[in-house]
Design an enzyme around this catalytic site. Structure first.
Site, PDB file in Angstrom:
ATOM      1  N   SER A 235       0.799  -1.227   0.000  1.00  0.00           N
ATOM      2  CA  SER A 235       0.000   0.000   0.000  1.00  0.00           C
ATOM      3  C   SER A 235       0.831   1.276   0.000  1.00  0.00           C
ATOM      4  O   SER A 235       0.363   2.313  -0.454  1.00  0.00           O
ATOM      5  CB  SER A 235      -0.938   0.016   1.208  1.00  0.00           C
ATOM      6  OG  SER A 235      -0.204  -0.116   2.412  1.00  0.00           O
TER       7      SER A 235
ATOM      8  N   HIS B 276      -0.248   6.210   6.456  1.00  0.00           N
ATOM      9  CA  HIS B 276       0.201   5.935   5.096  1.00  0.00           C
ATOM     10  C   HIS B 276       0.618   7.235   4.399  1.00  0.00           C
ATOM     11  O   HIS B 276       0.185   8.319   4.788  1.00  0.00           O
ATOM     12  CB  HIS B 276      -0.911   5.261   4.282  1.00  0.00           C
ATOM     13  CG  HIS B 276      -1.025   3.796   4.546  1.00  0.00           C
ATOM     14  ND1 HIS B 276      -1.501   3.291   5.743  1.00  0.00           N
ATOM     15  CD2 HIS B 276      -0.699   2.720   3.778  1.00  0.00           C
ATOM     16  CE1 HIS B 276      -1.479   1.971   5.684  1.00  0.00           C
ATOM     17  NE2 HIS B 276      -0.995   1.594   4.508  1.00  0.00           N
TER      18      HIS B 276
END
Length: 342
Positions: free
Chosen positions: A70, A323
């Protein structure tokens, strides 16, 4: 931008932990989808004029294949595009920006990264919440000339470690009444609840170190297989950008009073071990390690909203907890391009 909440650990326990739990495993939520834009021009926030990713000299030639999890796919970074949708692949992730910077498009560039990927998903199909991603290494061929790979964090269970550490830190801070233990409390040398829970019986490498070492063997096998399938490719192993700052006090506003400084230091140490393993495996395989942690110094999740590359547990719009955001993907692209041209 997340803001400090008075009441410290209690407020953080109610808000931070559910988000961290949802983010565990690098997330598989693909977010919204949109049509891909024209090739992005990217670039780190403070790059020199005329030196954007898309404007740089076109070298080397492709085909270029991007592999990874990711942090590579660009979870929730708009525009979400590509198939399967469950891979949460962004049209503005660092592979797309690197390809644009090298003047590669069409058959010259393939991005097969997928949110939640582990090393096993590079050689076998990966089922997601919305579709199945073919084995990522199937995109390689004898003609492939450039490969980037960002993998290993999920094999080491790093997001699970962050989640567990948050739980243990909050529990310890609440038990102590929050006095003098929180981030910025000046007790960075105090005992770490996280370190204690992962400590190995009888001493020696802790549980996280053992998981990182085990992941290292899998990463090494992946790099060997990449070389077998694409023997003429230049391979770049992309490390993970800094999640936390060197000084835990910088996280006081973002994390409030519920996360002990010693526990933040523990997480930073574990991320350094993860990146160190990737560096060693890259060197052993004759690949190049791209140090995005150094490039992202000062742009961690506790930096201001206009500076950070990593979103905190309560992310801004268009970001995923823990993230890289769009700025982070641009910064990672600049680090990769510098390595490729170096």
């Amino acid at each position: 931008m997340a803001r400090r909440r008075d009441g410290g650990g209690t407020a953080l326990a109610a808000v931070l932990l559910p988000v961290l739990l949802a983010a565990a495993g690098c997330g598989a939520d693909g977010g919204s989808r949109a049509a891909p834009p024209a090739p992005p021009s990217g670039g780190a926030q403070q790059q020199s004029p005329g030196r954007s990713a898309a404007q740089a000299s076109p070298s080397p030639a492709g085909p270029y294949v991007a592999l990874g999890d990711s942090y590579t796919s660009g979870l929730k970074v708009p525009p979400q595009t590509g198939t399967p949708a469950g891979c949460a692949r962004s049209g503005a992730n660092y592979p797309a920006l690197v390809a644009a910077g090298l003047g590669l498009s069409g058959t010259g560039f393939r991005d097969v990264s997928c949110s939640g990927a582990r090393t096993g998903d590079l050689t076998a199909p990966q089922r997601t919440a919305d579709g199945t991603n073919p084995p990522q290494l199937d995109a390689l061929a004898g003609a492939t000339r450039l490969v980037t790979v960002g993998i290993g964090g999920n094999d080491a269970g790093f997001m699970d470690v962050v989640t567990r550490c948050a739980q243990e830190s909050l529990r310890s801070t609440l038990a102590a009444g929050g006095a003098g233990t929180a981030a910025g409390g000046g007790t960075g040398g105090a005992a770490s609840a996280c370190r204690a829970v992962y400590a190995a019986a009888g001493g020696g490498p802790d549980e996280v170190q053992q998981k990182v070492a085990a992941a290292g063997g899998k990463v090494g096998a992946v790099l060997a297989e990449i070389h077998r399938r694409a023997p003429s490719a230049r391979v770049y192993v992309v490390g993970y950008p800094a999640l936390l700052p060197a000084d835990p006090a910088a996280c006081r506003v973002t994390l409030g009073d519920g996360f002990a400084a010693a526990d933040l230091a523990f997480l930073t140490e574990k991320q350094q071990q993860l990146n160190g393993m990737l560096r060693e495996r890259a060197a052993a395989a004759g690949a190049v390690f791209v140090d995005t942690a150094a490039a992202s110094a000062g742009h961690d999740m506790c930096a201001g909203e206009g500076e950070r590359w990593i979103e905190p547990a309560l992310p801004a719009a268009g970001g995923a907890p823990l993230h890289p955001n769009a700025r982070g993907e641009r910064g990672m692209a600049e680090a990769v391009l510098a390595a490729v041209r170096g």
